[in-house]
Design a protein around this motif. Structure first.
Motif, PDB file in Angstrom:
ATOM      1  N   UNK A 165       7.643  10.177  -4.400  1.00 54.09           N
ATOM      2  CA  UNK A 165       7.495   8.809  -4.901  1.00 54.09           C
ATOM      3  C   UNK A 165       8.796   8.018  -4.705  1.00 54.09           C
ATOM      4  N   UNK A 166       8.640   6.794  -4.294  1.00 51.93           N
ATOM      5  CA  UNK A 166       9.791   5.907  -4.040  1.00 51.93           C
ATOM      6  C   UNK A 166       9.482   4.532  -4.604  1.00 51.93           C
ATOM      7  N   UNK A 167      10.292   4.081  -5.555  1.00 50.07           N
ATOM      8  CA  UNK A 167      10.025   2.800  -6.215  1.00 50.07           C
ATOM      9  C   UNK A 167      10.088   1.606  -5.250  1.00 50.07           C
ATOM     10  N   UNK A 224      -4.213   6.775  -6.182  1.00 42.56           N
ATOM     11  CA  UNK A 224      -5.265   6.118  -5.421  1.00 42.56           C
ATOM     12  C   UNK A 224      -5.597   4.786  -6.095  1.00 42.56           C
ATOM     13  N   UNK A 225      -5.692   3.742  -5.288  1.00 47.57           N
ATOM     14  CA  UNK A 225      -5.894   2.386  -5.817  1.00 47.57           C
ATOM     15  C   UNK A 225      -7.213   1.810  -5.338  1.00 47.57           C
ATOM     16  N   UNK A 226      -7.717   0.859  -6.122  1.00 46.14           N
ATOM     17  CA  UNK A 226      -8.899   0.098  -5.739  1.00 46.14           C
ATOM     18  C   UNK A 226      -8.528  -0.821  -4.576  1.00 46.14           C
ATOM     19  N   UNK A 236       5.142   0.713  -2.120  1.00 46.01           N
ATOM     20  CA  UNK A 236       3.931   0.432  -2.893  1.00 46.01           C
ATOM     21  C   UNK A 236       3.417   1.726  -3.513  1.00 46.01           C
ATOM     22  N   UNK A 237       3.195   1.726  -4.819  1.00 46.09           N
ATOM     23  CA  UNK A 237       2.757   2.954  -5.498  1.00 46.09           C
ATOM     24  C   UNK A 237       1.420   3.449  -4.978  1.00 46.09           C
ATOM     25  N   UNK A 238       0.631   2.552  -4.381  1.00 48.23           N
ATOM     26  CA  UNK A 238      -0.668   2.962  -3.852  1.00 48.23           C
ATOM     27  C   UNK A 238      -0.523   3.895  -2.647  1.00 48.23           C
ATOM     28  N   UNK A 263      -5.366  -2.090  -8.111  1.00 51.21           N
ATOM     29  CA  UNK A 263      -5.010  -1.386  -9.341  1.00 51.21           C
ATOM     30  C   UNK A 263      -5.251   0.129  -9.190  1.00 51.21           C
ATOM     31  N   UNK A 264      -4.411   0.897  -9.886  1.00 56.80           N
ATOM     32  CA  UNK A 264      -4.532   2.358  -9.828  1.00 56.80           C
ATOM     33  C   UNK A 264      -5.807   2.783 -10.554  1.00 56.80           C
TER      34      UNK A 264
END
Length: 671
Positions: free
Chosen positions: A21-23, A34-36, A26-28, A41-42
């Protein structure tokens, strides 16, 4: 924040997803997130087996993910953390997995507010470290009517099963309520669980009869009701898809249901430790996909169906502790896959069936406590994977031939031939071939069991004798190595080659006619826990070297012809009189006879081990030396007395002579 447990890499699963993970990205795009696609949104957070470690706090940013639908935190380490009430605010959740993550304490009522849940699994590695309570349990069943999968294994519920709310779970396909301290009967008027395929209620305190609605479930695949107190009979099953039936450790009775014998998909049938009666129908051989047949510890009679050896997929055959009679006329085909055969504790007669040599995958063979009348089946040593062989308590007889065939029993770890009528010398050639026992079993940190693949479904019980009492081993560790040849008619010497079997944990040669001495080579058995040589004709002294056996917890040398001083130190300081009784020539603690020596410390001398010819010659030389020494001593003694009387030597000299003669006399009494 959580840390990553680097030691978790030794576990069966380890995938530290958060390391990538890297800030700044994009967290998606993060691993496990997994995002919509429409809203961004997560909606799914999968941290299964991520090696996370630390406290799980209520202010975690996780609870800000209001659109989250699926959340898996299983197989992490949040030891000591409570399950937060804030989980109840994740109202969109359909899947929640908190299995084996170290959560503890009371499961909050707020969990039951997640009414959209279809998949819920909460458990703990610490049995009963999680509690739900009767009220919260009812509330959960009442509100979560969409559930398809519910697993609360090891959660302490301490309640009955509420009939009223169980009926509402019409979508339920999987229900596991094992180790929950549930009490009372299973509700009888349940009509809404027609989609149920998996029902697991093992290890509770449930009683009464198994209700008819369970037998009527049209799609039932897996039924596990093990370790309860159910009584009555098993009814006819309606389901055509049954794969597993496990109802062992109850109080069920009656014959084996005929409806079980036409289930073409049945793989596991375990009915052991009940009160089933009647004969084993040969129609059981129609179950072509059967992997495990466990009918042990019932009241089954008649003969063993001959066709059982022709079931090509069968791996476990457990018929122990019944009233089966006749000969073992089963013909085991060359295509069989059997790994475990347990026929212990019946009334079987005749010979050991030669077709067992076709069981090339066999690891565990127990034919003990029957009435088999045969010589030692040394040909079983040709089975390449055989690890446990028990032929105890039969009518087997004759010498164990001193075959020079190489590689017999190469993987044997436990061999029990006790309580038979074997005779002749101890089988040196067999001991030479026990390659697995010549190595000390390594402890890998995790407990590994012989034929342990079935430990969740099959109680692989082995009876062993220790301290003169029979003991049940529910499973046998791969590191636990045993040789028991007790209660036979063996004679001759204990071969020193036994000292090469350094992996031995238990050696029992008691109640035979063994002679000679205790080989000093036994001190090489550094992990030996139990040594029983009692009730033989063994002489000589106890080798001082045996004091180095630091794991020795049980020692029985009673009722032999042992002499000299008992070794001191380490484990020998813990043994009581009973370990040595019946050996009149033994001295030293814990016996009342003082051993003598400097300040009471024994000065043992261990006889040198000789071959038979050398030993006979050595005995002759020893006796010649004794006779010569006695003759010379007698002449010298008389001469000294004559001189003393004729020359009037002082009194102190005469006392010295008397003391010297007394010492010679005491030495002579040993012989």
């Amino acid at each position: 924040m959580f840390t990553i447990n680097s030691n978790a890499s030794d576990d069966f699963c380890y995938n530290p997803k958060t390391l990538s993970w890297n800030r700044r990205t994009d967290c998606c795009s993060w691993n496990g997130v997994y995002c919509d696609k429409m809203t961004g949104q997560v909606i799914d957070l999968d941290l299964f087996c991520s090696g996370l470690q630390g406290k799980f706090h209520t202010n975690s940013s996780l609870f800000q993910l209001s659109s989250l639908k699926q959340l898996s935190l299983s197989y992490n380490d949040f030891s000591g953390s409570l399950i937060s009430t804030k989980f109840g605010e994740l109202s969109s959740l359909t899947h929640l997995e908190l299995w084996n993550s170290g959560f503890t304490g009371l499961i909050p009522t707020e969990i039951s507010h997640i009414s959209r849940l279809q998949f819920l699994t909460i458990s703990t590695v610490d049995p009963y470290g999680l509690r739900l309570g009767p009220y919260n349990f009812q509330l959960l069943l009442k509100n979560m009517t969409q559930l398809r999968y519910l697993d609360l294994e090891y959660v302490n519920i301490s309640s009955t099963i509420p009939e009223r709310y169980l009926t509402n779970l019409t979508n339920l396909e999987y229900l596991r309520l094992s180790y929950n301290s549930l009490t009372g009967p299973i509700p009888s008027n349940v009509s809404g669980l027609q989609n149920l395929q998996f029902l697991l209620l093992s290890s509770n305190h449930l009683n009464g009869t198994i209700p008819s609605w369970i037998f009527s479930l049209p799609s039932l695949i897996y039924l596990e009701l093990t370790n309860n107190s159910f009584s009555g009979k098993i009814q006819e099953f309606k389901s055509k898809t049954l794969a597993v039936i496990s109802v062992n450790q109850n109080q069920l009775q009656g014959p084996i249901p005929k409806s079980l014998l036409d289930k073409q998909d049945l793989q596991f049938l375990t009915l052991s430790q009940n009160n089933f009666s009647g004969q084993i129908p040969s129609a059981v051989c129609n179950l072509k996909t059967l992997i495990m047949l466990d009918l042990g510890s019932n009241n089954l009679n008649g003969t063993i169906p001959q066709c059982l050896g022709e079931m090509s997929d069968l791996e476990v055959l457990g018929l122990n502790n019944n009233i089966l009679s006749g000969t073992i006329n089963t013909t085991f085909s060359t295509e069989n896959q059997l790994r475990i055969i347990n026929l212990y504790g019946n009334k079987l007669k005749g010979k050991v069936p030669p077709s067992l040599i076709n069981c090339r995958n066999l690891e565990f063979l127990d034919l003990g406590n029957n009435e088999l009348n045969d010589t030692f089946p040394s040909w079983l040593g040709g089975l390449p994977g055989l690890k446990i062989l028990s032929l105890r308590s039969n009518k087997l007889h004759g010498p164990i031939s001193d075959s020079r065939t190489d590689n017999l029993f190469p993987k044997i770890r436990v061999i029990d031939l006790s309580s038979n009528r074997f005779s002749g010398n101890l089988p040196v050639s067999l001991f030479e071939n026990f390659q697995a026992i010549k190595k000390i079993g390594e402890n890998s940190g995790t407990r590994e069991y012989i034929a342990g693949d079935y430990s969740g479904n099959y109680a692989n019980i082995l009876i062993v004798t220790t301290k003169g009492l029979d003991q049940e081993l529910p499973r046998v560790l791969t590191t636990y190595m045993i040789i028991d040849l007790s209660r036979n008619r063996f004679e001759g010497h204990i071969p020193s080659i036994i000292g090469d079997l350094v992996g031995l944990r238990m050696l029992n040669l008691s109640h035979n006619g063994l002679e000679g001495i205790i080989p000093a080579s036994l001190h090489q058995l550094s992990v030996l826990e139990s040594l029983d040589l009692s009730s033989n004709k063994i002489g000589g002294e106890i080798p001082q070297q045996l004091a180095s056996l630091t794991f020795l917890a049980v020692l029985n040398l009673s009722h032999n012809h042992l002499v000299g001083c008992i070794p001191r130190g380490k484990q020998f300081d813990t043994f009581e009189n009973s370990s040595y009784q019946g050996n009149d020539g033994l001295r030293g603690l814990p016996l009342s006879k003082d051993c003598g020596g400097d300040e009471g410390v024994p000065q043992p001398t261990t006889p040198v081990e000789l071959d038979d010819d050398e030993e006979e010659e050595g005995d002759l030389i020893s006796w010649q030396a004794v006779v010569m020494g006695f003759g010379c001593g007698l002449v010298i003694g008389l001469s000294i007395i004559y001189i003393m009387l004729s020359t009037h030597y002082p009194v102190w000299f005469s006392r010295m002579v008397v003391k010297f003669e007394h010492k010679i006399d005491s030495i002579m009494k040993r012989y």
